[in-house]
Motif scaffolding. Structure first.
Motif, PDB file in Angstrom:
ATOM      1  N   GLU A 311       0.863  -0.727  -0.286  1.00  0.00           N
ATOM      2  CA  GLU A 311      -0.220  -0.270   0.254  1.00  0.00           C
ATOM      3  C   GLU A 311       0.890   0.991  -0.046  1.00  0.00           C
ATOM      4  N   LYS A 312       1.707   1.297   0.705  1.00  0.00           N
ATOM      5  CA  LYS A 312       2.807   2.487   0.913  1.00  0.00           C
ATOM      6  C   LYS A 312       3.291   2.682  -0.854  1.00  0.00           C
ATOM      7  N   ASP A 313       3.840   1.365  -0.877  1.00  0.00           N
ATOM      8  CA  ASP A 313       4.949   1.403  -1.840  1.00  0.00           C
ATOM      9  C   ASP A 313       4.255   2.065  -3.712  1.00  0.00           C
ATOM     10  N   LEU A 314       2.293   1.208  -2.947  1.00  0.00           N
ATOM     11  CA  LEU A 314       1.691   1.486  -4.194  1.00  0.00           C
ATOM     12  C   LEU A 314       0.880   3.083  -4.609  1.00  0.00           C
ATOM     13  N   LEU A 315       0.761   3.980  -3.437  1.00  0.00           N
ATOM     14  CA  LEU A 315       1.040   5.604  -3.321  1.00  0.00           C
ATOM     15  C   LEU A 315       2.057   6.575  -3.831  1.00  0.00           C
ATOM     16  N   THR A 316       3.333   5.899  -3.746  1.00  0.00           N
ATOM     17  CA  THR A 316       4.634   6.467  -3.961  1.00  0.00           C
ATOM     18  C   THR A 316       4.247   6.690  -5.686  1.00  0.00           C
ATOM     19  N   ALA A 317       4.203   5.295  -6.126  1.00  0.00           N
ATOM     20  CA  ALA A 317       4.347   4.660  -7.536  1.00  0.00           C
ATOM     21  C   ALA A 317       3.112   5.905  -8.155  1.00  0.00           C
ATOM     22  N   LYS A 318       2.358   5.721  -7.941  1.00  0.00           N
ATOM     23  CA  LYS A 318       1.061   6.497  -7.881  1.00  0.00           C
ATOM     24  C   LYS A 318       1.653   7.548  -8.019  1.00  0.00           C
ATOM     25  N   ASP A 319       1.685   8.598  -6.841  1.00  0.00           N
ATOM     26  CA  ASP A 319       2.645  10.073  -7.254  1.00  0.00           C
ATOM     27  C   ASP A 319       3.516  10.631  -8.507  1.00  0.00           C
ATOM     28  N   ARG A 320       4.668   8.928  -8.739  1.00  0.00           N
ATOM     29  CA  ARG A 320       5.487   9.558  -9.837  1.00  0.00           C
ATOM     30  C   ARG A 320       5.478   8.861 -11.401  1.00  0.00           C
ATOM     31  N   SER A 321       4.070   8.593 -10.975  1.00  0.00           N
ATOM     32  CA  SER A 321       3.391   7.857 -12.303  1.00  0.00           C
ATOM     33  C   SER A 321       3.242   9.067 -13.641  1.00  0.00           C
ATOM     34  N   TYR A 322       4.643   9.161 -14.357  1.00  0.00           N
ATOM     35  CA  TYR A 322       3.649  10.035 -15.923  1.00  0.00           C
ATOM     36  C   TYR A 322       2.255   9.966 -15.953  1.00  0.00           C
ATOM     37  N   ASP A 323       2.271   8.866 -16.174  1.00  0.00           N
ATOM     38  CA  ASP A 323       0.389   8.123 -17.244  1.00  0.00           C
ATOM     39  C   ASP A 323      -0.539   8.759 -16.812  1.00  0.00           C
ATOM     40  N   LEU A 324      -0.111   8.756 -14.898  1.00  0.00           N
ATOM     41  CA  LEU A 324      -1.852   8.667 -14.273  1.00  0.00           C
ATOM     42  C   LEU A 324      -1.319  10.909 -14.046  1.00  0.00           C
ATOM     43  N   TYR A 325      -0.121  11.339 -14.035  1.00  0.00           N
ATOM     44  CA  TYR A 325      -0.302  12.792 -14.151  1.00  0.00           C
ATOM     45  C   TYR A 325      -0.724  13.237 -14.995  1.00  0.00           C
ATOM     46  N   GLN A 362     -16.895  14.624 -18.557  1.00  0.00           N
ATOM     47  CA  GLN A 362     -17.806  13.514 -18.226  1.00  0.00           C
ATOM     48  C   GLN A 362     -17.253  11.959 -18.903  1.00  0.00           C
ATOM     49  N   ALA A 363     -16.099  12.066 -19.787  1.00  0.00           N
ATOM     50  CA  ALA A 363     -16.079  11.194 -20.115  1.00  0.00           C
ATOM     51  C   ALA A 363     -14.304  10.660 -20.071  1.00  0.00           C
ATOM     52  N   ALA A 364     -14.072  12.232 -19.485  1.00  0.00           N
ATOM     53  CA  ALA A 364     -12.387  12.387 -18.744  1.00  0.00           C
ATOM     54  C   ALA A 364     -12.738  12.082 -17.434  1.00  0.00           C
ATOM     55  N   GLN A 365     -13.771  11.901 -16.961  1.00  0.00           N
ATOM     56  CA  GLN A 365     -13.488  11.326 -16.195  1.00  0.00           C
ATOM     57  C   GLN A 365     -13.792   9.683 -15.491  1.00  0.00           C
ATOM     58  N   TYR A 366     -14.072   9.723 -16.197  1.00  0.00           N
ATOM     59  CA  TYR A 366     -14.293   7.800 -16.457  1.00  0.00           C
ATOM     60  C   TYR A 366     -12.711   7.486 -16.761  1.00  0.00           C
ATOM     61  N   THR A 367     -12.306   7.780 -18.018  1.00  0.00           N
ATOM     62  CA  THR A 367     -11.101   7.263 -18.284  1.00  0.00           C
ATOM     63  C   THR A 367     -10.133   7.545 -17.259  1.00  0.00           C
ATOM     64  N   TYR A 368     -10.367   8.896 -16.893  1.00  0.00           N
ATOM     65  CA  TYR A 368      -8.865   9.048 -15.381  1.00  0.00           C
ATOM     66  C   TYR A 368      -9.581   7.815 -14.569  1.00  0.00           C
ATOM     67  N   ASN A 369     -10.792   7.723 -13.799  1.00  0.00           N
ATOM     68  CA  ASN A 369     -10.176   7.168 -12.815  1.00  0.00           C
ATOM     69  C   ASN A 369     -10.225   5.576 -13.645  1.00  0.00           C
ATOM     70  N   ASP A 370     -10.400   5.081 -14.856  1.00  0.00           N
ATOM     71  CA  ASP A 370      -9.613   3.934 -15.322  1.00  0.00           C
ATOM     72  C   ASP A 370      -8.272   3.077 -15.641  1.00  0.00           C
ATOM     73  N   THR A 371      -8.207   4.435 -16.173  1.00  0.00           N
ATOM     74  CA  THR A 371      -6.261   4.446 -16.096  1.00  0.00           C
ATOM     75  C   THR A 371      -6.285   4.158 -14.439  1.00  0.00           C
ATOM     76  N   VAL A 372      -6.440   4.893 -13.683  1.00  0.00           N
ATOM     77  CA  VAL A 372      -5.991   4.938 -12.354  1.00  0.00           C
ATOM     78  C   VAL A 372      -5.967   3.258 -11.622  1.00  0.00           C
ATOM     79  N   GLN A 373      -7.452   2.864 -11.419  1.00  0.00           N
ATOM     80  CA  GLN A 373      -7.557   1.660 -11.290  1.00  0.00           C
ATOM     81  C   GLN A 373      -6.512   0.332 -12.813  1.00  0.00           C
ATOM     82  N   SER A 374      -7.150   0.885 -13.313  1.00  0.00           N
ATOM     83  CA  SER A 374      -5.362   0.110 -14.224  1.00  0.00           C
ATOM     84  C   SER A 374      -4.390  -0.198 -13.694  1.00  0.00           C
ATOM     85  N   TYR A 375      -3.563   0.715 -13.407  1.00  0.00           N
ATOM     86  CA  TYR A 375      -2.735   1.184 -12.819  1.00  0.00           C
ATOM     87  C   TYR A 375      -2.293  -0.086 -11.101  1.00  0.00           C
ATOM     88  N   GLU A 376      -3.559   1.157 -10.848  1.00  0.00           N
ATOM     89  CA  GLU A 376      -3.174  -0.314  -9.273  1.00  0.00           C
ATOM     90  C   GLU A 376      -3.411  -1.702  -9.384  1.00  0.00           C
TER      91      GLU A 376
END
Length: 462
Positions: A311-325, A362-376
């Motif tokens: 869980e700790k490493d996941l938060l760090t990885a998400k913060d440094r991911s360019y794709d999520l940015y 609205q589509a951008a919100q779905y896309t963002y949530n999908d990107t985050v979930q896929s990354y996790e």
């Protein structure tokens, strides 16, 4: 999406061909150990008697330090990111000509890989931009255009084509001026720089993966060569038995055909290894000979695996991911467009332009949530993969210990004359196969752990 510089677009096209090259496989593991260091405790001198000393503390040797982990990216000079202990403190010797050690792969690629260097030039270009000077230059140009427009109005040319052209030029410069004033250009360029560095990381990570892939293929080459040697012994035995009438000609022919097929597969594997070495030498900026000698793949230690915190490493990885940015920036842009359209059209649900902006947001919100979930999901799978490869390695070591005992028993039986030499060689082959399984499992563990480190430290997750 906001505009990026032409230089950035050219750099992104330049790297597309290499980003598809990364291979995935498992390889062998061994790591250079550092020299043992020790300490001696000082002995306090007494107050009485010449040359005498009071009871002193006995000298104790410090525990032998373990070598630093080489998995993951090297220390970043800007963010000082590193895996485990400080890799920068490790004494890593330069590679001899025609060889490459895993410890030097990243350094050599960042210094010599043409795609990495091209991307770095674009990073340096962005770093060289003087926003204060640009702001001042734009301000002067705007003032000059405004003065020219005023003179045209005074001369009665306020409705002329030339005046309209000046108005368009003024508006364009004003947008750039406001972008610098509001910090939008600086923010855009910071995002572009982050993307360029992410592409560099992906190329370097691909080179490290290719190193491990080659190491694994060389292990397979050794296994096939051992199998071919064993098959040669079998063919020799069958030829003798055929002469004695114990086996048919068909059985002998089938054995020889199997040997031919195995030899052919071995040559194909060697060709693939040679071609991959050509590619790897190009990535390192070395002379392309196809004969590059690889060092050992480092070992992943138990304490490094124990330090993994999902869980700790996941938060760090998400913060440094360019794709999520990038996904977050897209969502932010669409939200801004939605608000602008709402203000312009009074949030009128019957207005087509407002409806389109709302749907895009609205589509951008779905896309963002999908990107985050896929990354996790990918990160969690990678974490589980590391743990699975660890248990596979432990099981392979147990099997190896069993084969060692069995081979030792066969050695004793051979000296006693109770088994043939071929039976002894078969026992040695079984031991070698068990050793290769341990090597393969250790390499698979290193590859997955190395990918985990890149994800945590730079957000790169393939």
């Amino acid at each position: 999406m906001k505009k990026r510089s032409i230089a950035l677009l050219l750099a992104l096209v330049l790297v597309l061909s290499l980003c598809a090259v990364t291979a995935a496989a498992g390889e062998k593991a061994e790591e250079k150990a550092e020299n043992q260091t020790g300490e001696t405790a000082a002995v306090e001198n007494g107050e009485t008697g010449e040359g005498e000393s009071a009871e002193g503390e006995s000298a104790e040797e410090a525990e032998e330090p373990e070598p630093p982990s080489l998995a993951g990216p090297d220390a970043d000079p800007e963010t000082d990111l590193k895996t485990g202990e400080a890799i920068a403190d490790a004494l890593i010797e330069p590679d001899a000509v025609g060889t490459v050690s895993y410890a030097n792969v990243e350094r050599r690629m960042r210094e010599n890989n043409l795609n990495v260097l091209a991307l770095q030039e674009n990073v340096d270009f962005l770093d060289s931009m003087d926003y204060d000077k640009m702001y001042e230059d734009l301000r002067k140009q705007l003032n000059q255009i405004a003065q020219g427009q005023w003179m045209m109005i005074q001369g009665g040319a306020g409705d002329s084509y030339a005046y309209a052209q000046m108005e368009q030029g003024y508006d364009a410069l004003r947008k750039q001026f406001d972008a610098i004033k509001d910090g939008e250009l600086q923010e855009d360029n910071a995002g572009a720089k982050r993307q360029l560095k992410s592409l560099q990381d992906q190329i370097v990570m691909g080179g490290e993966t290719l190193f491990a892939t080659l190491a694994g293929l060389e292990t397979q080459e050794g296994a096939l060569q051992r199998q071919l040697t064993a098959l040669n012994r079998t063919v020799e035995e069958l030829e003798l038995r055929y002469q004695m009438g114990q086996v048919s000609a068909l059985q002998l022919q089938q054995a020889k055909a199997g040997r031919t097929q195995l030899a052919s597969g071995l040559e194909t594997l060697r060709m693939n290894i040679r071609n991959l070495k050509y590619q790897f030498e190009m990535m390192l900026g070395a002379e392309q000979t196809g004969e590059l000698t690889l060092g050992a793949v480092p070992e992943v230690r138990d304490k490094e695996l124990a330090a993994m915190d999902l869980e700790k490493d996941l938060l760090t990885a998400k913060d440094r991911s360019y794709d999520l940015y990038a996904a977050a920036k897209t969502l932010e842009d669409e939200q801004k467009n939605y608000k602008d359209a709402g203000k312009e059209h009074g949030y009128n649900e019957n207005n087509m332009e407002f409806q389109q902006a709302k749907h895009n947001w609205q589509a951008a919100q779905y896309t963002y949530n999908d990107t985050v979930q896929s990354y996790e999901l990918k990160f969690r799978n990678l974490y589980a993969q590391v743990q699975d490869y660890k248990q596979i390695l432990d099981a392979a070591k147990v099997s190896l210990a069993c084969e060692q005992s069995s081979c030792a028993a066969s050695e004793l039986k051979f000296t006693q004359g109770t088994i043939s030499q071929n039976a002894l060689l078969d026992a040695r082959d079984s031991l070698k196969a068990a050793e290769e399984k341990v090597q393969t499992a250790a390499n698979d563990l290193f590859v997955s752990y190395n990918s985990y480190c890149w994800a945590v430290e730079h957000g790169v997750l393939n």
